[in-house]
Design an enzyme around this catalytic site. Structure first.
Site, mmCIF file in Angstrom:
data_model
loop_
_atom_site.group_PDB
_atom_site.id
_atom_site.type_symbol
_atom_site.label_atom_id
_atom_site.label_comp_id
_atom_site.label_asym_id
_atom_site.label_seq_id
_atom_site.Cartn_x
_atom_site.Cartn_y
_atom_site.Cartn_z
ATOM 1 N N LYS A 193 23.658 -64.371 -23.013
ATOM 2 C CA LYS A 193 23.928 -63.136 -22.259
ATOM 3 C C LYS A 193 25.238 -63.254 -21.503
ATOM 4 O O LYS A 193 25.915 -62.251 -21.288
ATOM 5 C CB LYS A 193 22.757 -62.810 -21.336
ATOM 6 N N CYS A 236 11.705 -62.511 -21.000
ATOM 7 C CA CYS A 236 11.355 -62.405 -22.426
ATOM 8 C C CYS A 236 9.843 -62.308 -22.542
ATOM 9 O O CYS A 236 9.264 -62.748 -23.548
ATOM 10 C CB CYS A 236 11.799 -63.646 -23.193
ATOM 11 N N ASP A 249 23.495 -72.282 -13.604
ATOM 12 C CA ASP A 249 22.210 -72.830 -14.071
ATOM 13 C C ASP A 249 22.038 -74.219 -13.486
ATOM 14 O O ASP A 249 22.950 -74.774 -12.878
ATOM 15 C CB ASP A 249 22.136 -72.866 -15.606
ATOM 16 N N ASP A 279 18.015 -63.711 -15.312
ATOM 17 C CA ASP A 279 17.219 -63.789 -16.554
ATOM 18 C C ASP A 279 16.278 -65.001 -16.418
ATOM 19 O O ASP A 279 16.620 -66.108 -16.818
ATOM 20 C CB ASP A 279 18.200 -63.973 -17.730
ATOM 21 N N ALA A 331 21.695 -68.826 -16.444
ATOM 22 C CA ALA A 331 22.593 -68.385 -17.525
ATOM 23 C C ALA A 331 22.445 -69.162 -18.817
ATOM 24 O O ALA A 331 22.765 -68.644 -19.892
ATOM 25 C CB ALA A 331 24.032 -68.476 -17.041
ATOM 26 N N ALA A 332 22.018 -70.429 -18.756
ATOM 27 C CA ALA A 332 22.025 -71.277 -19.958
ATOM 28 C C ALA A 332 20.923 -70.848 -20.931
ATOM 29 O O ALA A 332 19.844 -70.454 -20.494
ATOM 30 C CB ALA A 332 21.812 -72.733 -19.547
ATOM 31 N N PRO A 333 21.189 -70.903 -22.228
ATOM 32 C CA PRO A 333 22.372 -71.443 -22.897
ATOM 33 C C PRO A 333 23.582 -70.502 -22.958
ATOM 34 O O PRO A 333 24.615 -70.891 -23.488
ATOM 35 C CB PRO A 333 21.861 -71.748 -24.308
ATOM 36 N N GLY A 334 23.447 -69.275 -22.471
ATOM 37 C CA GLY A 334 24.658 -68.474 -22.304
ATOM 38 C C GLY A 334 24.847 -67.321 -23.266
ATOM 39 O O GLY A 334 25.924 -66.736 -23.299
HETATM 40 C C1 LIG Z 1 15.359 -67.630 -19.936
HETATM 41 S S1 LIG Z 1 16.420 -68.951 -19.669
HETATM 42 C C2 LIG Z 1 17.955 -68.126 -19.536
HETATM 43 C C3 LIG Z 1 18.548 -67.673 -20.850
HETATM 44 C C4 LIG Z 1 19.985 -67.200 -20.684
HETATM 45 N N1 LIG Z 1 20.116 -66.145 -19.708
HETATM 46 C C5 LIG Z 1 20.602 -66.735 -21.992
HETATM 47 O O1 LIG Z 1 20.680 -65.536 -22.226
HETATM 48 O O2 LIG Z 1 21.021 -67.586 -22.776
HETATM 49 C C6 LIG Z 1 16.074 -69.380 -18.012
HETATM 50 C C7 LIG Z 1 17.062 -70.364 -17.374
HETATM 51 O O3 LIG Z 1 16.728 -70.457 -15.971
HETATM 52 C C8 LIG Z 1 17.187 -71.703 -15.512
HETATM 53 N N2 LIG Z 1 16.598 -71.969 -14.184
HETATM 54 C C9 LIG Z 1 15.298 -72.183 -13.892
HETATM 55 N N3 LIG Z 1 15.143 -72.415 -12.568
HETATM 56 C C10 LIG Z 1 16.375 -72.325 -12.014
HETATM 57 C C11 LIG Z 1 16.872 -72.497 -10.693
HETATM 58 N N4 LIG Z 1 16.046 -72.792 -9.671
HETATM 59 N N5 LIG Z 1 18.189 -72.366 -10.475
HETATM 60 C C12 LIG Z 1 19.037 -72.084 -11.491
HETATM 61 N N6 LIG Z 1 18.633 -71.918 -12.779
HETATM 62 C C13 LIG Z 1 17.318 -72.045 -13.035
HETATM 63 C C14 LIG Z 1 16.719 -72.631 -16.614
HETATM 64 O O4 LIG Z 1 17.431 -73.855 -16.568
HETATM 65 C C15 LIG Z 1 17.003 -71.801 -17.878
HETATM 66 O O5 LIG Z 1 18.236 -72.156 -18.446
#
Ligand SMILES: C[S@@+](CC[C@H](N)C(=O)[O-])C[C@H]1O[C@@H](n2cnc3c(N)ncnc32)[C@H](O)[C@@H]1O
Length: 436
Positions: free
Chosen positions: A265, A386, A282, A333, A260-263
């Site tokens: 969506k 993305c 996250d 995501d 979810a981060a940085p959030g």
């Molecule tokens: C593309 S970014 C997400 C962007 C976010 N959905 C937004 O709209 O702001 C991918 C995210 O996946 C998280 N991530 C990667 N591997 C992960 C895991 N094993 N468990 C949880 N989160 C994970 C990363 O920390 C990163 O924040």
């Protein structure tokens, strides 16, 4: 990384040039992430000067390959990083002047680079800069190559790694690849979403062809900043809406936002649902601060932020927090190559490696398997990236559906977005309905 105020102001605007030279020297030497470098700018550099500095740094990184190739033909031994930074910034300014057909600006750019070098480096290096920048101007003013040139020539002119261009040529063909390269080299407009439904739209936000998406007028940072701080405005590319629209969360549902981060969506999901429960998950990294801040702006929806590794302990952590074990709607995501968002994330092309197109899909498939276990019977899952590359999109989803875990799911719609046709960032979203 805002270019909101980055009008073509006088290059001498106070403090912006030396600050940019400093960051460019650091980037050339250490290849740190550009967003991290820009965040390190002192608060004392603000307003139009800060924006000008950002514009120069982003311009250098965006056109790095082209400027480096031209400089390589002019200097046998690269000077120290501070002087090299001056040459690169002057190179970017020359590219801008050539694009604007403004030959009158060249003498000013040369003079300014020389003066900056005197204070940032030494008189001897200023003489070198004088000689080199004069010769750079015609080298950087040459027109774009024709369509049927090889990857190396495209790589130099459009400042992308040649291996990446070959990779795209193989999947998209010459015309789409060329359109993508041109797209990536353009500074991106700033788009946003107005969240204060009850308040009239401010005059710095202009409607676009995408419903609910507004373009932020450049030069209006003093108006934009308070609206952002108050949570009335959220800056977001039109592409962000796609996975959320495909998931279509409705009031009263339990929705899980994974990765979810940085959030961005998460906030859009909550604003779409208006009521219900949203759990955002996250890894425990610095990105969680932004996620927390975004979730604090949610109104009407019960939110929970969960720090967990989706591949390790998500089930346990959800139980510990007394949260549901399965959800009506799940958004995943995933981390990806970011090939759809290179116009915004301009240093990605220099960090990406060919092996990433193998590494990412493996992680993405594992994450998809983990996410699928959290979907309630009759519920739905959206997998999004993305990336514009099929390895991270269609092929991951097809591998999942062909696996035993994919048995209860059916494909229920997808949106592939390519910047050269959609006119916004690229990416992909796939909806999978759990029918069993
Ligand atoms: C593309 S970014 C997400 C962007 C976010 N959905 C937004 O709209 O702001 C991918 C995210 O996946 C998280 N991530 C990667 N591997 C992960 C895991 N094993 N468990 C949880 N989160 C994970 C990363 O920390 C990163 O924040």
């Amino acid at each position: 990384m805002s270019a909101l105020l980055a009008a073509k102001s006088d290059p001498a605007s106070a403090g912006s040039w030396p600050a940019a030279a400093n960051l460019v020297a650091t980037w050339l030497e250490r290849r740190e992430r550009v967003d991290t470098l820009l965040e390190s700018l002192p608060r004392s550099l603000h307003g139009a000067n800060r924006a000008r500095c950002q514009h120069l740094v982003l311009g250098v990184v965006r056109h790095f390959g082209r400027i480096e190739a031209a400089l390589g033909r002019l200097i046998a031994h690269p000077p120290r990083f501070s002087t090299r930074a001056v040459l690169f910034i002057a190179g970017f300014e020359l590219i801008e002047a050539a694009a604007d057909r403004d030959d009158g600006r060249i003498a000013k750019i040369v003079h300014h680079a020389v003066e900056q070098t005197k204070s940032l480096a030494s008189p001897a290096e200023a003489r070198l800069v004088n000689a080199v920048v004069r010769k750079l101007a015609p080298a950087l003013a040459r027109p774009a190559p024709t369509l049927n040139v090889d990857a190396e020539e495209l790589a130099e002119y459009f400042s992308h790694p040649a291996w990446l261009i070959r990779h795209w040529l193989a999947q998209f063909g010459p015309e789409s690849t060329r359109a993508l390269l041109e797209w990536n080299q353009q500074p991106a407009p700033i788009y946003g979403r107005w969240r204060a439904d009850a308040e009239p739209l401010p005059d710095f936000l202009k409607p676009t062809r995408w419903p609910g998406v507004l373009e932020v007028e450049s030069g209006r940072w003093p108006d934009v900043e308070p609206a952002l701080k108050a949570g009335k405005l959220y800056l977001q590319d039109p592409s962000t809406r796609i996975p959320v629209a495909l998931l279509a969360p409705v009031a009263g549902e339990a929705v899980l936002d994974l990765c979810a981060a940085p959030g961005g969506k998460s906030l859009l999901l909550a604003d779409t649902m208006k009521q219900g429960r949203l759990v955002a998950v996250d890894l425990p990294t610095v990105r969680l601060d932004r996620l927390k801040e975004n979730l604090s702006r949610v109104v009407g929806v019960e939110v929970a932020l969960v720090q967990a590794d989706l591949l390790e302990n998500i089930g346990v952590v959800l139980r510990e927090h007394r949260l549901p074990a399965v959800f009506d709607a799940v958004l995943l995501d995933v981390p990806c190559s970011n090939t759809g968002v290179m116009r915004h994330r301009i240093d990605v092309k220099w960090r990406l490696q060919a092996g990433d197109f193998k590494k990412h899909p493996q992680q993405q498939l594992s994450l998809l398997h983990a996410a699928a276990r959290l979907v309630a019977p009759g519920g739905r899952l959206v997998y999004s990236t993305c990336s514009i590359d099929p390895e991270e999109n269609e092929r991951v989803v097809a591998a999942f559906l062909a696996s035993k875990a994919g048995g209860p799911f059916v494909a229920a719609g997808q949106t592939l977005s390519f910047p050269w046709t959609s006119g916004h960032d690229g990416g992909a979203a796939f909806r999978l309905n759990r029918v069993g």
